[in-house]
Structure formats: structure tokens, C-alpha cells
Design an enzyme around this catalytic site. Structure first.
Site, PDB file in Angstrom:
ATOM      1  N   LYS A 147      -8.784   2.892  -1.542  1.00 32.18           N
ATOM      2  CA  LYS A 147      -7.586   2.077  -1.280  1.00 32.18           C
ATOM      3  C   LYS A 147      -7.847   1.117   0.066  1.00 32.18           C
ATOM      4  O   LYS A 147      -8.645   1.402   0.897  1.00 32.18           O
ATOM      5  CB  LYS A 147      -6.943   3.504  -0.792  1.00 32.18           C
ATOM      6  N   SER A 225       1.248   6.393  -1.534  1.00 28.13           N
ATOM      7  CA  SER A 225       1.131   5.155  -1.312  1.00 28.13           C
ATOM      8  C   SER A 225       0.310   4.970  -2.427  1.00 28.13           C
ATOM      9  O   SER A 225      -0.962   3.527  -2.080  1.00 28.13           O
ATOM     10  CB  SER A 225       1.203   4.953  -0.282  1.00 28.13           C
ATOM     11  N   SER A 249       0.993  11.476  -0.548  1.00 27.92           N
ATOM     12  CA  SER A 249       0.674   9.686  -1.131  1.00 27.92           C
ATOM     13  C   SER A 249      -0.603   9.726  -2.283  1.00 27.92           C
ATOM     14  O   SER A 249      -1.137   8.717  -3.059  1.00 27.92           O
ATOM     15  CB  SER A 249      -0.052   8.382  -0.116  1.00 27.92           C
TER      16      SER A 249
END
EC number: 3.5.1.4
Length: 586
Positions: A147, A225, A249
Site C-alpha cells: 500500500k 482503504s 481498511s
């Protein structure tokens, strides 16, 4: 020292976003040169089918049989190939870089492809294996994606903000500690993945890159996310991903994309070297955790990271090594599994309730397993506490970053900051009040869990409480864009700091999961969520659940889920194929 004041960017936010996209697209060139016609075929296919996984697997001009054979094999077999040298790390890395590039063109999940770095590392691993005859570590040659707010040397850590992409203050001077650990274990980082504006969305959309869509239906969200990670993994452009979680997330996108995702207990996995809230600002701590296409790799990640004793480098970490947990069932002590279908505030959609019931029926039929109904406790109160502690400055810092570039606030960020009554600039007294409420809720929830067992007078402790809890990850499957507004099913476990592992349990069936008529609703939230469900829209989408344990019982929930996997209670991931020796191209 007070933070430096930043002037508004000289470039427009659109110019910065175009620069970010050009940088990403240039990183794909080595994999997509000469593929113009194949990419056009992909775009035409996306107009006829919503399933990006099926589309790419049926386009031999874009993805060769050899690449599919490597990227679609179960990670266990991939690891065997790599460890024995029957397939080289360079060949594996080449295949996954190609698949990641195609995944980007299919679902918009990358911020950057690190193919040069990855191929250099793969060559080093091949030389080491040839010289020593031994793999470097438990993740030898395994492709890992990251990420983008987690540091990779020389790369921007934008956290979804335009201003931070163009800021030297947010360029990583070295790899994050967790990345260093994984590479020492033999992993190869090959891709960086998308994240949403502010990181505080349960989907993945930013002004930098637009929306990351779901591989099973490109009209729906990949979740957030860590939506870029989930989408890339589901497309088989990676085997293991590093995500982060402060309210769902990791788990929400994992469920939306049909993969596994673990939110560990806080302060077990190192966070040094990421772009996030300031150190010490942790009324609800954000954690880093693994995402993968299989349970084995989740466990390998945790073992590899904790084996390095990172608490000697990052003092905030708890000095707790990984503990192997075996599920030994006896007639006198069954495995007691708490089950909650509904939080009492927002009723989950029909496919969630149906798939949950089918899974509970399977595990309940196993010898030595006892199902205990576990009423979820005051989730509306928990959300009031959590939402008050997410933005203790009322969102001022987030607004300031967006003002630096002039980028518009996106709908779900606006919903969180502008429409959420819990988000306000707290005085010291108000902050202390909400922290006290957090601790009181944690005490009450501990009592709720204890009440599933009994007080043992002889031992002076609670006994026979449930070993773990199974519950929904969210009140629906992958959402339509800008509609993911109910966080409680996932965020409560962040508030409590309980480990939670998201896993697939089935798919939506429009013939079975009908849109039932309801004449009354518990609240406007309940009604809004129910009206989002359309069986035609969500047909064949993955359905997930989560298994939750008490603090520092990460090993236990993984061990329990592994037991259920061994007993064939979990669905097979459909794009895996089995292999015994190596790909036919070797």
C-alpha cells in the site's frame, strides 16, 4: 517545534495528478510495450463483461498461458517451485509484473510498478539459491505488493493526497521496517497500490488516480482503504500484500474482493517508515497487516515479521513472539465459537445472512465445535466513540492538506468530515471524556465476552468463554461507489483493539438472495443500507465474514480458521489450479 507552514502548490492539483499518473504509466512500459492491440481488446471486452478476472484470463494476446500458469497456482506450490529451483525467481517475478500491469489496466489498482527493482532482487535470489542450495527465507521469491503510504526508498507516500505526492517531505528515505523484514525473509516487492484520499474511506478513490474498481464487477468498489491491494491480489497480480487498518481498511476490501486480510492487535507489526498520523496520536491506533489469496501466506507473514523481534528497533511494539496454536478438541473442552449475524443497528443484506448461516451450519456440524449466539454489544455507542476519536481536530489537518493543492474533497471524505456528528475539534476536556468512554466500553465488552463462560471459583478466573467470534465484515458485499457509510461492523474491533481476520465464505446468488420487502426499519441508516441492495447488481460477488479474538489472540483466530479450512468449511478460491512439479515452460 511547530510544523512547517506549506504554501499552496504552484501547480494545479490536476497537473500534479497528471504527473502522478504519467509516472505510474511509465512504470508499466516495460511490461506493456507492443501490447496496444491487446489493450484495445481489453477495453472492448470490459464493455461486454463486468468480471475483469474472467476477461483477462480469456485474452491470450494480453496474458500468455505461461504467465497464467505461474500466477494462478496456489502459493504453496509456487513456494515449492521457488525453494527447489524448479522455477526461477526471475521467471516468477516477470510473470507477476506482467499480471500486475494488466491488473492496473483492468481495475486501476497501482500507483507504481517496481519491475526493475523486483527483477534485480529476483536475480540475486536465483544466484543465492544456486550457490547455497537453500532458499533465503520463508518467503523466498514470493511477490509482495505494498500500500502506497508504506515507505519504499525514493517513492512518494501520498496517503491519497495530491499535495503530498508532490512534496519532498513525503518521499521515503528508506524502506519501511516491515518491508525490510519481508525482504530479508526472501520476499520481492514489485508493486505499490492505490489508496483513497485521506485514507479514511471504505472504498478506494482519490483525485490522484481516480477509483479502483472491483475485479469481480468493475462497476462496484474494491473496498477501502486498502482497496488497491485487495484488487491486485484478486487479479493475481500479487501473492501477499501489506495493508493498513484503522476502521476496516484491510478487512472490508478483502471481503469485497474475495481474499483474506488480517487486522492484527496493535503494536505487534512495526509501522516505522509509513506516512500516517503523528507518533503518539493513537486514540484508535492504525495497524499494518497482511492481505493474501490464502491463509497460509497470512500466517507466514506474521511469523516472519515477529521472528525479527522488531520491538528492539521500534520500542512502541509489544515484545511478544508468534506462538503456534494447535486446536486440540476434547469432549470436556469443545471449541466454542460465538456467532453474531446482526449488530442490532443495521441489518446485513440477504447474501450476508444466508452465507453466514451456511458457514455456521458447516462449522457447527464439526465434532467438538459448539456454537454460541453472541449478541453484539452497543455498536451505535461504539461508533459514537470511534468517530469522535478518529478526527480529534475536527478534520482540520485533512482540510489543510487538501487546501494546499486545491483538490476537491471527495464525497465519502465530505460525508465523514462534514456530515458525521462525531467529528469535531475536541477540547482537552472533551478528548479526555471520549478516552474515558473508550476505556469504559472496553471494560463492558470484556464483561460481555466473559459472560459467554462461567466464573471458576477454584481457579479464580473466567472459564469456558467463547474462543472466537464470527460476524459480518460489513452490512453488504462490495458497494456501489460513494455508498460505503456504515463502518461499525469493522470499526468496533479497532476501538477494542481486538484482532480480526476477514475470509471468504461464498458468493451472491441472485436467485436465492432476493431483495426482501421490509415495512419498518430500525433507523435511517438501516433503511439507507437496505435500499442499496439489488440482487441483479451484486450477483456472483464475493461474500466475506470475519473471525475476531480478544487482544493478542491473533494466533488463536488464525489457528481456528485453519482448523475450519482443513475441515473443508471454507470455499476454494476459484482461480487457483494445482501443480506438482513446475510450469510447463520450465
Amino acid at each position: 517545534m511547530p510544523p512547517k507552514k506549506r504554501a499552496r502548490l504552484k501547480k494545479t492539483w490536476q497537473e500534479v495528478a497528471r504527473k502522478a499518473q504519467d509516472h505510474r504509466d511509465a512504470s508499466l512500459n516495460s511490461q506493456l510495450n507492443g501490447a496496444d492491440q491487446a489493450l484495445e481488446e481489453l477495453e472492448q471486452a470490459k464493455k461486454r463483461s463486468f468480471n475483469a478476472i474472467e476477461i483477462t484470463h480469456k485474452l491470450p494476446s494480453l496474458i500468455s498461458r505461461e504467465v497464467l500458469e505461474i500466477t494462478s497456482v496456489h502459493p504453496y506450490h509456487l513456494s515449492v517451485w521457488l525453494n527447489t529451483g524448479s522455477v526461477k525467481a526471475e521467471e516468477v517475478m516477470s510473470a507477476f509484473c506482467q499480471m500486475a500491469a494488466v491488473a492496473q489496466k483492468s481495475v486501476n489498482c497501482l500507483t507504481e510498478l517496481l519491475s526493475s527493482r523486483a527483477m534485480v532482487r529476483a536475480a540475486e535470489l536465483d544466484k543465492n539459491l544456486a550457490r547455497t542450495g537453500r532458499p533465503l527465507g520463508p518467503l523466498h521469491g514470493i511477490p509482495v505488493s505494498v500500500k502506497s503510504h508504506i515507505g519504499i526508498h525514493g517513492c512518494q507516500m501520498a496517503a491519497g493526497y495530491v499535495a503530498w505526492w508532490d512534496s519532498s517531505d513525503h518521499r521515503a528515505s528508506k524502506d519501511a521496517l516491515v518491508v525490510q523484514i519481508l525482504e530479508r525473509a526472501g520476499a520481492i516487492v514489485h508493486a505499490r497500490t492505490t489508496e483513497p484520499q485521506s485514507m479514511m474511506q471504505l472504498e478506494c478513490v482519490s483525485n490522484l488516480y481516480g477509483a479502483t474498481v472491483n475485479p469481480y464487477n468493475i462497476n462496484l468498489s474494491s473496498g477501502g482503504s486498502s482497496g488497491g491491494e485487495a484488487a491486485l491480489l484478486a487479479m493475481r497480480g500479487s501473492v501477499l500484500g501489506i495493508g493498513s487498518d484503522v476502521g476496516g481498511s484491510i478487512r472490508v476490501p478483502a471481503a469485497a474482493c474475495g481474499i483474506y486480510g488480517l487486522k492484527p492487535t496493535a503494536f505487534r507489526v512495526p509501522t516505522t517508515g509509513w506516512s500516517s498520523t503523528p507518533p503518539g496520536a493513537d486514540p484508535i491506533p492504525t495497524v499494518i497487516g497482511p492481505m493474501s489469496v490464502c491463509l497460509d501466506t497470512i500466517e507466514t507473514f506474521m511469523k516472519a515479521v515477529l521472528a525479527e523481534e522488531s520491538w528492539k528497533v521500534e520500542p512502541a511494539l509489544i515484545p511478544l513472539p508468534w506462538r503456534d496454536v494447535s486446536i486440540d478438541l476434547t469432549p470436556n473442552r469443545p471449541l466454542r465459537i460465538g456467532v453474531a449475524f446482526d449488530d442490532g443497528v443495521v441489518l446485513p443484506h440477504p447474501p450476508i445472512l444466508r452465507a453466514m448461516q451456511e458457514f455456521v451450519d458447516k462449522i457447527g456440524a464439526l465434532p467438538g465445535v459448539e456454537i454460541v449466539m453472541f449478541p453484539l454489544y452497543k455498536f451505535d455507542e461504539a461508533w459514537a466513540i470511534a468517530s469522535s476519536l478518529y478526527f480529534t481536530d475536527g478534520g482540520a489537518a485533512d482540510r489543510k492538506v487538501m487546501e494546499e493543492s486545491g483538490e476537491p474533497m471527495l464525497p465519502l471524505v465530505s460525508w465523514m468530515l462534514e456530515e458525521n456528528p462525531g467529528v469535531k475539534n475536541l477540547t482537552r476536556e472533551e478528548l479526555e471524556y471520549w478516552l474515558e468512554e473508550r476505556e469504559e466500553y472496553r471494560l463492558e465488552y470484556a464483561e460481555q465476552w466473559n459472560q459467554t463462560g462461567r466464573w471458576d471459583e477454584a481457579e479464580g478466573k473466567w472459564a469456558d468463554t467463547v474462543d472466537a467470534l464470527i460476524c459480518p465484515v460489513a452490512p453488504g458485499v462490495a458497494t456501489a461507489h460513494n455508498t460505503a457509510k456504515y463502518w461499525a461492523y469493522s470499526a468496533v474491533w479497532n476501538l477494542l483493539d481486538y484482532p480480526a481476520l476477514s475470509f471468504p465464505i461464498g458468493t451472491v446468488d441472485k436467485e436465492v438472495d432476493l431483495a426482501e420487502r421490509r415495512d419498518s426499519f430500525r433507523s435511517s441508516q438501516d433503511q439507507q443500507n437496505w435500499e442499496l441492495y439489488d440482487p441483479e447488481v451484486f450477483d456472483e460477488m464475493p461474500v466475506g465474514a470475519q473471525i475476531v479474538g480478544r487482544r493478542f489472540e491473533d494466533e488463536k483466530i488464525l489457528g481456528i480458521l485453519r482448523h475450519f479450512e482443513i475441515k473443508k468449511c471454507l470455499p476454494a478460491i476459484p482461480q487457483f489450479h494445482e501443480a506438482k512439479e513446475g510450469p510447463t515452460s520450465c
